[in-house]
Design a protein around this motif. Structure first.
Motif, PDB file in Angstrom:
ATOM      1  N   UNK A  65      30.804  22.293  44.820  1.00 18.44           N
ATOM      2  CA  UNK A  65      31.128  23.031  43.247  1.00 18.44           C
ATOM      3  C   UNK A  65      32.274  21.963  42.653  1.00 18.44           C
ATOM      4  N   UNK A  66      32.438  22.308  41.383  1.00 17.68           N
ATOM      5  CA  UNK A  66      33.532  21.458  40.389  1.00 17.68           C
ATOM      6  C   UNK A  66      34.506  22.457  40.124  1.00 17.68           C
ATOM      7  N   UNK A  67      34.409  23.936  40.846  1.00 17.68           N
ATOM      8  CA  UNK A  67      35.452  24.922  40.429  1.00 17.68           C
ATOM      9  C   UNK A  67      36.660  24.870  41.434  1.00 17.68           C
ATOM     10  N   UNK A  68      37.648  25.437  40.960  1.00 15.58           N
ATOM     11  CA  UNK A  68      38.956  25.538  41.424  1.00 15.58           C
ATOM     12  C   UNK A  68      39.438  26.834  41.386  1.00 15.58           C
ATOM     13  N   UNK A  69      40.414  27.566  42.490  1.00 20.06           N
ATOM     14  CA  UNK A  69      40.786  28.632  42.299  1.00 20.06           C
ATOM     15  C   UNK A  69      41.951  28.882  41.507  1.00 20.06           C
ATOM     16  N   UNK A  70      42.059  30.054  40.941  1.00 20.82           N
ATOM     17  CA  UNK A  70      43.403  30.681  40.189  1.00 20.82           C
ATOM     18  C   UNK A  70      43.784  31.684  41.166  1.00 20.82           C
ATOM     19  N   UNK A  71      44.766  31.327  41.919  1.00 25.21           N
ATOM     20  CA  UNK A  71      44.928  32.186  43.259  1.00 25.21           C
ATOM     21  C   UNK A  71      46.147  33.181  42.552  1.00 25.21           C
ATOM     22  N   UNK A  72      46.087  34.424  42.859  1.00 24.01           N
ATOM     23  CA  UNK A  72      46.920  35.675  42.759  1.00 24.01           C
ATOM     24  C   UNK A  72      47.219  36.438  44.034  1.00 24.01           C
ATOM     25  N   UNK A  73      47.797  37.462  43.904  1.00 19.98           N
ATOM     26  CA  UNK A  73      48.233  38.230  45.182  1.00 19.98           C
ATOM     27  C   UNK A  73      47.758  39.771  44.999  1.00 19.98           C
ATOM     28  N   UNK A  74      47.147  40.172  46.188  1.00 20.95           N
ATOM     29  CA  UNK A  74      46.597  41.329  46.221  1.00 20.95           C
ATOM     30  C   UNK A  74      47.914  42.184  46.088  1.00 20.95           C
ATOM     31  N   UNK A  75      48.948  42.016  46.531  1.00 21.67           N
ATOM     32  CA  UNK A  75      50.180  43.070  46.805  1.00 21.67           C
ATOM     33  C   UNK A  75      50.485  43.255  45.054  1.00 21.67           C
ATOM     34  N   UNK A  76      50.322  42.438  44.382  1.00 20.98           N
ATOM     35  CA  UNK A  76      50.464  42.666  42.810  1.00 20.98           C
ATOM     36  C   UNK A  76      49.237  43.279  42.254  1.00 20.98           C
ATOM     37  N   UNK A  77      48.273  43.400  42.869  1.00 19.11           N
ATOM     38  CA  UNK A  77      46.958  43.850  42.217  1.00 19.11           C
ATOM     39  C   UNK A  77      46.342  43.139  41.260  1.00 19.11           C
ATOM     40  N   UNK A  78      46.389  41.794  41.499  1.00 21.60           N
ATOM     41  CA  UNK A  78      45.807  40.653  40.527  1.00 21.60           C
ATOM     42  C   UNK A  78      44.731  40.143  41.571  1.00 21.60           C
ATOM     43  N   UNK A  79      43.611  39.612  40.866  1.00 25.24           N
ATOM     44  CA  UNK A  79      42.735  38.958  41.590  1.00 25.24           C
ATOM     45  C   UNK A  79      42.635  37.611  41.635  1.00 25.24           C
ATOM     46  N   UNK A  80      42.132  36.976  42.657  1.00 24.47           N
ATOM     47  CA  UNK A  80      41.722  35.665  42.622  1.00 24.47           C
ATOM     48  C   UNK A  80      40.554  35.228  41.905  1.00 24.47           C
ATOM     49  N   UNK A  81      40.257  34.254  41.341  1.00 20.66           N
ATOM     50  CA  UNK A  81      39.167  33.744  40.568  1.00 20.66           C
ATOM     51  C   UNK A  81      38.821  32.313  40.181  1.00 20.66           C
ATOM     52  N   UNK A 132      46.671  38.050  52.544  1.00 19.02           N
ATOM     53  CA  UNK A 132      47.288  36.885  52.703  1.00 19.02           C
ATOM     54  C   UNK A 132      46.196  35.716  52.198  1.00 19.02           C
ATOM     55  N   UNK A 133      46.334  34.626  51.971  1.00 23.18           N
ATOM     56  CA  UNK A 133      45.753  33.598  51.567  1.00 23.18           C
ATOM     57  C   UNK A 133      44.944  33.940  50.215  1.00 23.18           C
ATOM     58  N   UNK A 134      43.750  33.564  49.937  1.00 26.25           N
ATOM     59  CA  UNK A 134      43.036  33.680  48.531  1.00 26.25           C
ATOM     60  C   UNK A 134      41.844  34.697  48.913  1.00 26.25           C
ATOM     61  N   UNK A 135      41.949  35.827  49.617  1.00 25.22           N
ATOM     62  CA  UNK A 135      40.992  36.847  50.041  1.00 25.22           C
ATOM     63  C   UNK A 135      40.767  37.931  48.799  1.00 25.22           C
ATOM     64  N   UNK A 136      41.679  37.855  48.111  1.00 25.86           N
ATOM     65  CA  UNK A 136      41.863  38.955  47.063  1.00 25.86           C
ATOM     66  C   UNK A 136      40.712  38.960  45.879  1.00 25.86           C
ATOM     67  N   UNK A 137      39.489  38.653  46.184  1.00 29.41           N
ATOM     68  CA  UNK A 137      38.422  38.557  45.442  1.00 29.41           C
ATOM     69  C   UNK A 137      37.584  39.641  45.272  1.00 29.41           C
ATOM     70  N   UNK A 138      37.259  39.951  44.031  1.00 24.69           N
ATOM     71  CA  UNK A 138      36.652  41.418  43.682  1.00 24.69           C
ATOM     72  C   UNK A 138      35.165  41.091  44.030  1.00 24.69           C
ATOM     73  N   UNK A 139      34.489  42.320  44.047  1.00 30.63           N
ATOM     74  CA  UNK A 139      32.974  42.216  44.578  1.00 30.63           C
ATOM     75  C   UNK A 139      32.192  41.791  43.347  1.00 30.63           C
TER      76      UNK A 139
END
Length: 711
Positions: A261-277, A691-698
């Protein structure tokens, strides 16, 4: 190679000797729904098994395949006690009863227990599978790695009887929320036939995923992601009936699934309730290193069966080899500024070769049927975890295992069953001298490299099992059982986190897991009910914890207690309408500190419901509901953040749908819809992994359209 040569010689001797055995009629086959093979290594009626079993039939598998081709998703939807879909390529946290299962293809182990990377479920495409057998609870019947039970993918075989038979499936899967870049394509085809005593089967599948989108239309994060992944699987099985009693078969499976893929992550924190996409980014910000995923995993197996090797005894010999290369994502946690490295990428490499010989002797006395299952298992497993840049994170572990076993079953008056067994395992595991890696999460936070003296570690374990079942009536068939499993707890994790200079000083003892279970099955005219309660104990434990200073998981060899229950009910309202529902609960603690276990082991409660409606002779509609309950066992720290796998899980309910329409006897069309109501949610693992970038939505609403043509 020494083990392989010995195995080939033994196989040749078994075949040669059996060619002179007397001929008797092969036992009559029973329906698949009444057969279980994995639990005791021979075919037997489910009514005679004192344990919790889930069998996913080919029909159920095909229905789920119309929604999602990922085996993690299929197992999560259909197996009580197993976590729901992780939404990724990893089956981390998808334990059975709080412990890791041993995943197999036709009895050939796919798991890498010496260095568990949690990628063992995605090792074969569902199009090559006839059914899936899941035995829950610790067992040693297949050796190391089955602390939570066994998941066995039973592959297809030629059953048409015609010289040529086959089918073709073509489908496309896409987001109904935002179509852009999401459309993928999948092809699978099979051809089989019988020519006199020879039979054959070839199955091939190829799939290209588009981007996967959540309920808001954003691309899911790439941590073990499936966006832009390419998956291919090639399976063949060739069989020859030597005579009425003796048969020989050879099978081969090749599986590759990698994300390009040519994508990249926008990493956020599950503790703040924001998703990684994920978004499109310049090349410098894209995922570095090799494409992640299985890179050409291979299985080769030879099976020889003689239904009358001597007397009333059947012989089955399995000779197999397997090669695995699982590539993980590029991680800055594997950095070493001293070497000019800002990160790294690891690969789990594992090669196995083995021989299993199983004898099955059946005797009949007055009102008593006795079965004796006995034999020898040999296994050579060589596993390591190097980095792509040449550094060695986990040194090569060379394991030689030899085990003898005896399993007995006594059936009194056709309704009272007693099963008892023993297995003695001898394992020698050789590790050469090595140095642990210096790993840095920042310029000032680094682990200290340690030179470790290698050695040959010896494991000796004898495990037992005992089960009793009473088929008192169709309305009430209770059972109780005790089974043990011996588990070398992710030795590679212990070695790479070593802080001593001699491997002999590392706490590498095998964990003995004691699994206790009681339950019953009830069958009425149109209703079936199953219930089981279990308790699993271990003195050493099989988990690990995150070192916040180095960002590396380290072993936690503390005693553990895990308990729970499962219930399944099915009811036929009519020939056209059926319903099945299940609920499972599991919980666990570190007994020495009376603290709860994290979500890497313990799943949130799960309930499922399936409604099958045969609307017409040509149209079938299935609706599935998957409920994940709350699990909130931990408190945040002073800053309001939760520990590595201790985040609170809030409940959610996802609805899926699939339907099939038969246009002609040979042509059908189907549609599957995942997340029919477009629920905006975090899967349970995304909520609990802080931790990490696991805060990804379904996944948001995703549609799969396809056609099937039978030759």
């Amino acid at each position: 190679m020494r083990l392989l040569s010995t195995s080939l010689s033994l196989l040749s001797l078994c075949i040669s000797a059996s060619l002179y055995a007397s001929e008797t009629k092969a036992p009559q086959e029973q329906s698949l729904e009444r057969i279980i093979v994995t639990g005791s290594r021979v075919a037997e009626s489910m009514d005679e098994v004192p344990a919790s079993i889930t069998i996913i039939t080919q029909q159920a598998l095909q229905e789920q395949l119309k929604i999602n081709p990922e085996l993690q998703s299929i197992l999560g939807a259909l197996v009580p006690g197993m976590a729901a879909d992780t939404g990724s390529s990893s089956n981390s946290s998808q334990t059975l009863r709080g412990r890791n299962p041993l995943v197999m293809i036709d009895g050939v182990p796919q798991s890498t227990p010496l260095r568990n990377g949690a990628l063992d479920i995605r090792t074969i495409d569902p199009s090559a599978i006839a059914r899936i057998e899941v035995i829950k609870g610790a067992t040693s019947i297949y050796g190391n790695g089955a602390a939570g039970g066994i998941i066995n993918f039973i592959t297809k075989k030629s059953q048409s009887g015609a010289p040529v038979n086959g089918e073709v499936n073509v489908s496309s899967r896409f987001s109904a929320v935002k179509l852009e870049e999401s459309a993928g394509a999948r092809f699978s085809g099979a051809v089989d036939g019988t020519l006199d005593k020879f039979n054959y089967l070839f199955v091939a599948s190829y799939e290209e995923n588009g981007v996967q989108r959540d309920a808001e239309g954003d691309i899911l994060g790439l941590q073990y992601g499936l966006s832009d992944s390419v998956t291919e699987n090639y399976f063949t099985k060739l069989g020859y009936d030597i005579d009425a009693d003796k048969s020989l078969s050879v099978s081969y499976n090749f599986y590759r699934s990698q994300q390009k893929t040519d994508l990249g992550d926008v990493v956020n924190d599950i503790n703040t309730g924001t998703k990684t996409y994920a978004i499109h980014v310049p090349k410098a910000l894209q995922k570095q290193g090799k494409p992640q995923g299985p890179d050409g995993n291979e299985n080769v197996s030879i099976k020889y069966i003689d239904n009358a090797i001597f007397g009333d005894t059947q012989l089955t010999v399995d000779l197999y080899s397997q090669k695995i290369e699982n590539v993980f994502f590029y991680s800055p946690r594997l950095a070493n500024p001293d070497l000019g490295l800002d990160g790294g990428q690891s690969i789990i490499r594992s090669e196995k070769s083995g021989l299993r010989s199983t004898f099955n002797t059946q005797l009949t006395f007055s009102n008593t049927e006795a079965t004796f299952i006995y034999g020898v298992d040999l296994l050579n497993d060589t596993t390591s975890q190097p980095l792509v840049d040449g550094r060695v994170w986990v040194p090569e572990m060379d394991m030689q295992s030899a085990a003898g076993f005896l399993q007995t079953k006594w059936v009194f008056n056709n309704d009272f069953i007693v099963k008892a067994g023993v297995r003695n395992e001898r394992i020698d595991l050789e590790v050469d001298d090595y140095s642990t890696l210096k790993l840095c999460t920042s310029a000032t936070q680094c682990s200290t490299a340690v030179d470790v003296k290698g050695d040959t570690l010896e494991y000796r374990a004898t495990t037992y099992n005992l089960g009793i079942k009473y088929n008192w009536s169709e309305a009430f068939s209770p059972f109780v059982s005790m089974s043990q499993g011996a588990d070398i707890s992710d030795l590679g994790l212990l070695l790479r986190a070593a802080t001593v200079s001699d491997i002999a000083d590392i706490q590498t003892e095998a964990a003995i897991i004691d699994n206790y279970e009681m339950g019953f099955r009830s069958q009425f005219e149109s209703t079936r009910f199953e219930f089981a309660a279990f308790r699993s104990l271990s003195e050493l434990g099989t988990s690990n914890k995150l070192n916040p200073q180095t960002g590396v998981y380290e072993p936690l060899r503390a005693p553990q207690r895990i308990w729970g229950y499962e219930a399944v009910i099915s009811h036929d309202f009519s020939r056209a309408l059926q319903m099945t529902a299940s609920y499972s609960f599991v919980e666990g603690k570190q007994t020495s500190t009376d603290t709860y276990l994290g979500s890497r082991q313990i799943n949130a409660p799960k309930g499922t419901v399936n409604v099958k409606w045969r609307a017409t002779d040509r149209l079938i509609v299935n609706v599935d509901g998957i409920y994940v309950g709350d699990r909130k066992r931990f408190d945040p720290d002073a800053s309001g953040k939760y520990g590595a796998d201790q985040g609170p899980v809030d409940s959610y309910f996802v609805v899926n749908l699939n339907s099939n329409y038969q246009f002609t006897p040979k042509l059908s069309g189907y549609v599957g819809i995942q997340n029919l109501l477009n629920l905006d949610y975090y899967p349970s693992r995304s909520q609990s992994y802080a931790y990490g970038s696991y805060n990804v939505k379904g996944l948001g609403t995703t549609v799969n359209l396809g056609v099937q043509f039978k030759l």
